[in-house]
Design an enzyme around this catalytic site. Structure first.
Site, PDB file in Angstrom:
ATOM      1  N   LYS A  19     109.022  -3.179  -8.220  1.00 32.70           N
ATOM      2  CA  LYS A  19     108.234  -1.942  -8.195  1.00 32.70           C
ATOM      3  C   LYS A  19     106.787  -2.197  -8.610  1.00 32.70           C
ATOM      4  CE  LYS A  19     106.573   2.062  -8.610  1.00 32.70           C
ATOM      5  NZ  LYS A  19     106.543   3.235  -7.797  1.00 32.70           N
ATOM      6  N   CYS A  73      99.735   5.806 -10.794  1.00 28.82           N
ATOM      7  CA  CYS A  73     100.657   4.708 -10.489  1.00 28.82           C
ATOM      8  C   CYS A  73      99.901   3.416 -10.232  1.00 28.82           C
ATOM      9  CB  CYS A  73     101.469   5.067  -9.253  1.00 28.82           C
ATOM     10  SG  CYS A  73     102.229   6.682  -9.386  1.00 28.82           S
TER      11      CYS A  73
END
Ligand code: SAJ
Length: 420
Positions: A211, A265
């Site tokens: 991720k 993010c």
């Protein structure tokens, strides 16, 4: 398998759409959030965030009785943690929300449950949860201690793109990393209920790193585009033309330069890799620094344009139209937005200038701009008409209609290449 229901902890941009996706499969979900207002809004069938198609899905989930929210973690078969993982001042990951969620789950465990971490986390975090649970519940066997644990633990990182969450939550492939292979299998069963993409099983730390790698890949590639923009400017070239041409090579796909990288993010996650391997992560760190420097470069460009127009150092008598405040196109999300940061910086540095802030996706100026003597909310045509300098910060659809005629006689700084 889901007999005692599913508890989703953290009802934000990830937790809430996941509740919607699960309830649409007929499952019963208990949403948990520390914010009482969020909980009461959801129980009234309202959504406290803006995301296409989410409101209808949550309203339906609540009216059908399949979704209920509260501030307390209930007993459940599956616990899904979707809380924020910001960084602290020194770019070190802040795991305090994950720790709190773990502490709230611990007393509820009876054996047989599955705990899944969805929050983007530094390598080793899922194992840390297992260790924390072992401290909090010495009566239970955890997966870092035993191949046959009482509670299963896995990481399944969220991967949805803001603005397309209610599509991607179903269609994206999912990586499910277990602390043991059985943990991965148990966790995957939950995602098989609603994911149409492929489910890829692995170990927890590889899933955590995958991720972080996805978002770092994007950050590094945006940094490449931003560096290219600055090189082209120095050489008197149009970076958009250069990229357009280079991208016609079958193995080249350069991303878009812009005023910097926003959101919560891509501008955060690469730091987790840097914190894990500070000596090795040199390119990743440089990319972060390159993207973080971009807003300052844009502010300097505006000041350069003002001085060419003969305005004084505090921008006296000049009008600047700042088009867009959101962190990217066609959304209302202002968090960590470089466009907002640039507008704030201009307001600070140029007290003599008039700054017309245009953001069609919000109804009022954000707190950081509200009440400043030199900043005014404006509608796009008016702002452009009045401006000496037109600064395009976000490539919102709403700005595409402007023509070269509208911009004639203005200093135009188009950070997104919208009007080329
Ligand atoms: N940006 C550029 N140039 C580009 C692309 C983006 O300057 O070519 C800027 C955007 O304007 C924005 C920022 O980067 O300020 C991030 O935007 P984004 O659309 O690239 O990504 P996010 O932050 O909205 O969502 C990302 C996604 N990750 C990847 O595409 C690898 C999403 O799939 C993740 O789920 C999400 O991060 C997350 O939550 O981690």
């Amino acid at each position: 398998m889901f007999r005692n229901g599913i508890a989703v902890i953290g009802l934000g941009y990830i937790g809430l759409p996941t509740c919607a996706a699960l309830t649409q499969q007929g499952l019963t979900v208990h949403g948990v959030d520390v914010n009482e207002r969020t909980v009461s809004e959801i129980n009234a069938g309202r959504v406290p965030i803006v995301e296409p198609d989410l409101d209808e899905a949550i309203e339906e989930a609540v009216t059908s009785g399949r979704l209920q929210a509260s501030t307390r973690v209930p007993a459940a078969s599956y616990y899904l943690i979707a809380v924020p993982t910001p960084f602290k001042g020194d770019h070190e990951p802040d795991l305090s929300y994950i720790r709190s969620a773990t502490e709230a789950i611990a007393p509820r465990l009876r054996g047989g449950e599955v705990v899944i971490l969805e929050s983007t986390s530094p390598p080793g975090t899922t194992r840390k949860i297992s260790e924390w649970l072992a401290e909090l519940r010495p009566d239970l066997r955890l997966p870092h201690q035993s191949e046959r644990p009482d509670v299963h633990l896995a990481h399944c990182p969220e991967r949805v793109l803001p603005g397309r969450i209610m599509v991607e939550i179903f269609s994206n492939d999912r990586v499910v990393g277990g602390l043991t292979p059985a943990c991965a299998e148990r966790a995957a069963a939950l995602y098989r209920t609603f994911v149409t993409g492929e489910i890829l099983l692995t170990d927890a730390t590889s899933a955590e790193m995958a991720k972080l790698t996805e978002n770092s890949f994007r950050d590094v590639n945006i940094a490449f585009a931003n560096e290219l923009a600055e090189i082209c400017e120095e050489l008197g070239l149009d970076v958009w033309e250069v990229i357009r041409l280079a991208n016609r090579h079958p193995r080249v796909n350069i991303l878009n330069p812009g005023p910097g990288v926003g959101g919560h993010c891509i501008a955060v996650d690469p730091w987790f890799i840097v914190a894990s391997a500070p000596e090795r992560a040199r390119l990743i760190r440089t990319a972060r620094e390159t993207n973080d420097a971009r807003p300052h470069t844009i502010v300097s460009k505006v000041k350069g344009a003002l001085s060419e127009l003969g305005a004084g150092p505090d921008g006296e008598n000049a009008t600047i139209a700042c088009l867009g405040l959101a962190f990217k196109a066609d959304i209302d999300d202002l968090r960590e937005s470089p466009a907002l940061g640039i507008t704030e910086q201009l307001a600070n540095d140029l007290p003599g200038a008039t700054i017309l802030a245009v953001e069609p996706h919000v109804t009022a100026l954000p707190k950081s701009l509200h009440g400043r003597a030199n900043v005014f909310a404006a509608e796009v045509s008016y702002a452009v008409h009045e401006a000496d300098v037109v600064l395009l910060l976000v490539d919102h659809h709403a700005f595409k209609h402007l023509t070269l005629g509208d911009l004639e006689g203005k200093k135009v700084i188009d950070t997104r290449g919208l009007w080329r």
